[in-house]
Design a protein around this motif. Structure first.
Motif, PDB file in Angstrom:
ATOM      1  N   HIS A   1      -8.333  -5.863   8.890  1.00  0.00           N
ATOM      2  CA  HIS A   1      -8.449  -7.012   7.990  1.00  0.00           C
ATOM      3  C   HIS A   1      -8.232  -8.327   8.724  1.00  0.00           C
TER       4      HIS A   1
ATOM      5  N   GLU B   1       0.881  -1.165   0.000  1.00  0.00           N
ATOM      6  CA  GLU B   1       0.000   0.000   0.000  1.00  0.00           C
ATOM      7  C   GLU B   1       0.921   1.218   0.000  1.00  0.00           C
TER       8      GLU B   1
ATOM      9  N   HIS C   1      -2.357  -6.184  -3.558  1.00  0.00           N
ATOM     10  CA  HIS C   1      -3.038  -5.245  -2.674  1.00  0.00           C
ATOM     11  C   HIS C   1      -4.093  -4.453  -3.437  1.00  0.00           C
TER      12      HIS C   1
ATOM     13  N   ASP D   1      -6.984  -6.195  -1.296  1.00  0.00           N
ATOM     14  CA  ASP D   1      -7.234  -5.524  -0.027  1.00  0.00           C
ATOM     15  C   ASP D   1      -8.539  -4.711  -0.161  1.00  0.00           C
TER      16      ASP D   1
ATOM     17  N   HIS E   1      -8.754  -1.805   0.647  1.00  0.00           N
ATOM     18  CA  HIS E   1      -8.323  -0.454   0.269  1.00  0.00           C
ATOM     19  C   HIS E   1      -7.670  -0.435  -1.108  1.00  0.00           C
TER      20      HIS E   1
HETATM   21 ZN   LIG Z   1      -6.234  -2.240   3.808  1.00  0.00          ZN
END
Ligand SMILES: [Zn+2]
Length: 493
Positions: A161, A11, A103, A137, A139
């Motif tokens: 998570h 991330e 991700h 993910d 996000h």
């Molecule tokens: Zn996340």
């Protein structure tokens, strides 16, 4: 049946100028992936592997690499990992499908969208007819390129998570079911032009809790295989930044589009309900409140400098405020400062000395804080080399590198008793459930830094406008935000 599997995730916070390097990821390739899976805890790739083998298929490993959230990934590091991954992929023959965990918000310097680039390369190698399914993910930032190259995405449904393994399992099951039963996966994603932090969108709290329940219900409908709300990652200034509503269907692109639009509308209708899920105030106010609570430990999340979202984890502004208050029995950390850490190693345990560490602001030329420090512990914060210094009545943890504050046991490894402190000021966003469990009270301290919750304080230049909450009250028409997809109606089967 041969299924390729792999995981590359990061991330990336574009406000943090320190790039992520290869050593931050410790990548492994080929069969070494199995050893890494065996020694690591639950992960999406663990779930993917489990399901592949449960179907009696053969798992072909490629890469396993991940790093703590941080700045952009350096082009050199990315190219090295991509090269290693593709080299493994090219070795495999008779591939029936590809199941990856990415991700979704990994950004590479000078390149941007890492997942779009990777999926493009994978598609080139495996060809047009091999399905690619990827877990993501919550996000994740879905891009047009990602949509054009993959067949299905499945996102986490919990924040914090805790369903990472289950999501990997879901993704692999989606792929293997479609292969064994012989149907095509189709999906549609609709963009949500918003920046929302994890601290406003924990899955167990409103409005996410009812939105997630909605996903569970949607999944029960005929021909709906999976639905996800991908919230995007707010601290990245790229043109394609946004959240998205995504639906995967059984060979029905029109249904995927109808349901994704409905989901996006439902999400947007709740926009006004997104607020901090924990009480949140500026740091000094949090501290004043914490001092009124008799039983400890009160946990204050210094969320503007959160390593879990790519913060630099070296801002000492909160310590400056704390020192003005003559606090006792308080812990602050961890501050990632290798130079200060190494300096402390040269001192004698129990001795006092002048120590400069951290930075007072995010400005490139910012100075650290200079204090009289007493060296109290040398050891490991979990697995990260760290020391503890006493500064007045405050114990400050200084670590060699950045580390997420996810487990009070990490402090115990360092010889501390986290439960015995009155106040813990942690470099963290929303508290991890393990800290929640020991906290007598939790507060979100709105502090400056690269993960500032006040987005208007950050200098966004690239993102598309309008963008909530930088722009308020604009009209949102989901049909204008439909991302292209690989298997839409009329596309080649
Ligand atoms: Zn996340």
């Amino acid at each position: 049946m041969n299924i390729v599997m792999g995981s590359l995730s990061h991330e990336s916070n574009s406000f943090n100028p320190k790039t992520m390097e290869l050593s931050d990821f410790s990548p492994v390739y080929g069969d070494d992936v199995f050893a890494r899976l065996a020694e690591g805890g639950p992960s999406p790739l663990q779930g993917i592997y489990k399901v592949i083998t449960s179907f009696g298929a053969k798992a072909l490993p490629t890469i396993f690499a991940r790093a703590t959230p941080g700045g952009l990934v350096s082009l050199e590091a990315y190219q090295a990992m991509k090269g290693g991954f593709l080299q493994e992929l090219r070795k495999h023959q008779d591939i029936a499908g590809v199941c990856l965990h990415l991700h979704g918000s990994m950004v590479v310097e000078k390149l941007g969208d890492a997942e779009g680039d990777l999926l493009t390369e994978v598609r080139k190698i495996v060809g047009d007819s091999i399905p690619i399914v990827t877990s993501l993910d919550m996000h994740a930032t879905i891009t047009a390129t990602m949509m054009e190259k993959a067949d299905a995405f499945v996102g986490f449904r919990t924040a914090p998570h805790v369903d990472t393994m289950e999501t990997g399992e879901k993704a692999a099951r989606l792929l293997l079911d479609s292969l064994t039963k012989g149907y095509r996966l189709t999906m549609c994603a609709v963009g949500l032009p918003l920046l929302v932090s994890g601290e406003m969108s924990e899955s167990a709290k409103p409005p996410m809790v009812s939105l997630i329940e909605g996903l569970e219900k949607l999944d029960q409908k005929p021909k709906i295989l999976s639905s996800s709300l991908l919230l995007g990652f707010p601290w990245v200034d790229v043109r394609y930044n946004q959240g998205s509503a995504l639906v995967v269907t059984k060979d029905d692109p029109a249904l995927a589009q109808t349901e994704a639009i409905k989901l996006a509308k439902e999400f947007w209708s709740k926009l006004g309900e997104f607020r901090f899920t924990t009480e949140a105030y500026p740091f000094a106010e949090c501290l004043a409140l914490a001092l009124k609570v008799e039983k400890g430990p009160v946990c204050l999340a210094d969320c503007g400098d959160n390593p879990g979202a790519g913060g630099s984890q070296n801002l000492v502004y909160p310590l400056q405020v704390m020192l003005e208050q003559n606090l006792e029995n308080t812990l602050f950390g961890a501050i990632a400062d290798e130079v200060a850490y190494e300096y402390c190693l040269k001192q004698e345990l129990g001795s006092s000395f002048e120590l400069t560490f951290g930075r007072l602001t995010t400005a490139p030329d910012s100075l650290g804080i200079t204090v009289t420090a007493k060296l109290k512990q040398i050891g490991l914060l979990g697995q990260m080399p760290a020391v503890v210094v006493g500064v007045g009545g405050i114990d400050v943890v200084i670590s060699k590198d950045r580390i997420m504050m996810l487990d009070p046991k990490d402090l115990e490894v360092l010889g501390l008793k986290p439960r015995d402190y009155r106040i813990l000021v942690l470099k963290s966003g929303y508290l991890d459930p393990k800290y929640e469990a020991i906290a007598s009270y939790g507060l979100l301290a709105l502090t400056p830094g690269f993960t500032n919750q006040d987005f208007t304080a950050l200098n966004y230049q690239q993102i598309r406008r309008p963008m909530h909450p930088l722009d308020q009250g604009f009209h949102y028409d989901p049909s204008e935000y439909i991302l292209p997809s690989r298997n839409r109606e009329g596309a080649k089967k």
